[in-house]
Design an enzyme around this catalytic site. Structure first.
Site, PDB file in Angstrom:
ATOM      1  N   ASN A 119     -75.284  26.637  42.957  1.00 22.26           N
ATOM      2  CA  ASN A 119     -74.104  26.329  42.125  1.00 22.26           C
ATOM      3  C   ASN A 119     -73.134  27.499  42.248  1.00 22.26           C
ATOM      4  O   ASN A 119     -73.543  28.629  42.540  1.00 22.26           O
ATOM      5  CB  ASN A 119     -74.533  26.140  40.668  1.00 22.26           C
ATOM      6  CG  ASN A 119     -73.357  25.777  39.774  1.00 22.26           C
ATOM      7  OD1 ASN A 119     -72.509  24.974  40.153  1.00 22.26           O
ATOM      8  ND2 ASN A 119     -73.283  26.383  38.603  1.00 22.26           N
ATOM      9  N   HIS A 121     -70.055  29.359  39.975  1.00 25.55           N
ATOM     10  CA  HIS A 121     -69.526  29.391  38.608  1.00 25.55           C
ATOM     11  C   HIS A 121     -68.400  30.430  38.530  1.00 25.55           C
ATOM     12  O   HIS A 121     -68.572  31.564  39.023  1.00 25.55           O
ATOM     13  CB  HIS A 121     -70.658  29.755  37.641  1.00 25.55           C
ATOM     14  CG  HIS A 121     -70.222  29.806  36.217  1.00 25.55           C
ATOM     15  ND1 HIS A 121     -69.904  28.658  35.509  1.00 25.55           N
ATOM     16  CD2 HIS A 121     -70.007  30.846  35.374  1.00 25.55           C
ATOM     17  CE1 HIS A 121     -69.522  29.004  34.284  1.00 25.55           C
ATOM     18  NE2 HIS A 121     -69.581  30.316  34.177  1.00 25.55           N
ATOM     19  N   ASP A 157     -75.740  26.937  34.166  1.00 24.60           N
ATOM     20  CA  ASP A 157     -75.283  28.204  34.748  1.00 24.60           C
ATOM     21  C   ASP A 157     -76.351  29.301  34.659  1.00 24.60           C
ATOM     22  O   ASP A 157     -76.087  30.431  34.232  1.00 24.60           O
ATOM     23  CB  ASP A 157     -73.973  28.650  34.074  1.00 24.60           C
ATOM     24  CG  ASP A 157     -72.879  27.615  34.252  1.00 24.60           C
ATOM     25  OD1 ASP A 157     -72.836  26.976  35.307  1.00 24.60           O
ATOM     26  OD2 ASP A 157     -72.078  27.427  33.320  1.00 24.60           O
TER      27      ASP A 157
HETATM   28  C1  GRF Z   1     -64.780  26.281  40.864  1.00 23.50           C
HETATM   29  O1  GRF Z   1     -64.053  27.272  40.176  1.00 23.50           O
HETATM   30  C2  GRF Z   1     -66.254  26.443  40.642  1.00 23.50           C
HETATM   31  O2  GRF Z   1     -66.654  27.767  40.415  1.00 23.50           O
HETATM   32  C3  GRF Z   1     -66.510  25.627  39.407  1.00 23.50           C
HETATM   33  O3  GRF Z   1     -65.665  24.507  39.552  1.00 23.50           O
HETATM   34  C4  GRF Z   1     -64.526  24.890  40.319  1.00 23.50           C
HETATM   35  C5  GRF Z   1     -64.384  23.844  41.400  1.00 23.50           C
HETATM   36  O4  GRF Z   1     -63.101  23.837  41.955  1.00 23.50           O
HETATM   37  N1  GRF Z   1     -67.900  25.286  39.269  1.00 23.50           N
HETATM   38  P1  GRF Z   1     -62.612  22.662  42.914  1.00 23.50           P
HETATM   39  O5  GRF Z   1     -62.838  21.349  42.208  1.00 23.50           O
HETATM   40  O6  GRF Z   1     -63.422  22.738  44.178  1.00 23.50           O
HETATM   41  O7  GRF Z   1     -61.161  22.976  43.167  1.00 23.50           O
END
Ligand code: GRF
Length: 200
Positions: A119, A121, A157
């Site tokens: 994941n 985050h 997370d």
């Molecule tokens: C990213 O900031 C990631 O860390 C979080 O969701 C966001 C995804 O961005 N989990 P996107 O949809 O790929 O633009």
């Protein structure tokens, strides 16, 4: 000589891991993974989102498994259905990219995807877990936040940290400007981390 070459090809074929990328949002991290050249075999989505269009435009197989947001959401069944999809497609590694569903613990059993789901985050875990990590970091007044790539578990997370990178908070940052600067780092960092995991 020819036989040695054939054996080498066989070993290479054996090592090719199949990658799935689950998405729920705008999919800009997915776009960066595609641009980097990651071999993405499958994109899965838990809702209608731009990430689906990005994958389809690139000819990547997409499976949408819609979920509900009611109190009676059956997380266990949803997770089992996702495991079935992943296994039917021979997926070895799952790199969540803005995917907003937390899987039930059955996903992380050794027989399924333990230490095989990552994941990303937008905060320096363990600080600022949850859906509003950027907003929460800004409200708290931290001067440095960033991004974390970690193995996923059934807890939100949480799990072993693979990589982190810091991003400075500017005095005039809004949630949007700060999140976009974090995403610039994420789009660079995540594809290379996933490529390393595919190579292992
Ligand atoms: C990213 O900031 C990631 O860390 C979080 O969701 C966001 C995804 O961005 N989990 P996107 O949809 O790929 O633009």
């Amino acid at each position: 000589m020819i036989e040695a070459g054939v054996n080498k090809i066989k070993i290479m074929e054996k090592k090719m891991k199949k990658l799935a990328v689950p998405v729920s949002g705008t999919g800009s991290i997915l776009e960066a993974m595609i641009a980097y050249g990651l071999p993405i075999d499958l994109v899965i989505a838990d809702r209608s989102c731009r990430g689906i269009d990005i994958a389809k435009a690139k000819g990547i197989k997409v499976i949408i498994l819609p979920r509900t947001f009611e109190k009676d959401f059956d997380r266990y069944k949803y997770t089992k259905d996702t495991i079935t999809i992943l296994k039917e497609n021979g997926i070895d590694l799952v790199a969540m990219a803005g995917y907003m569903t937390v899987f039930d613990k059955v996903m992380f059993e050794p027989a399924h995807y333990q230490n095989k789901i990552t994941n990303i985050h937008p905060a320096l875990l363990p600080a600022f877990k949850g859906d509003h990590a950027v907003r929460d970091a800004l409200s708290f007044g931290v001067k440095v936040t960033g991004t974390t790539i970690h193995f996923a578990t059934e807890k939100l997370d949480d799990g072993h940290i693979i990589a982190q990178e810091a991003v400075s908070v500017l005095d005039d940052d809004t949630e949007e400007t700060l999140h976009e600067r974090i995403k610039i780092v994420e789009r660079r960092l995540y594809p290379s981390v996933i490529q390393k995991l595919l190579n292992e």
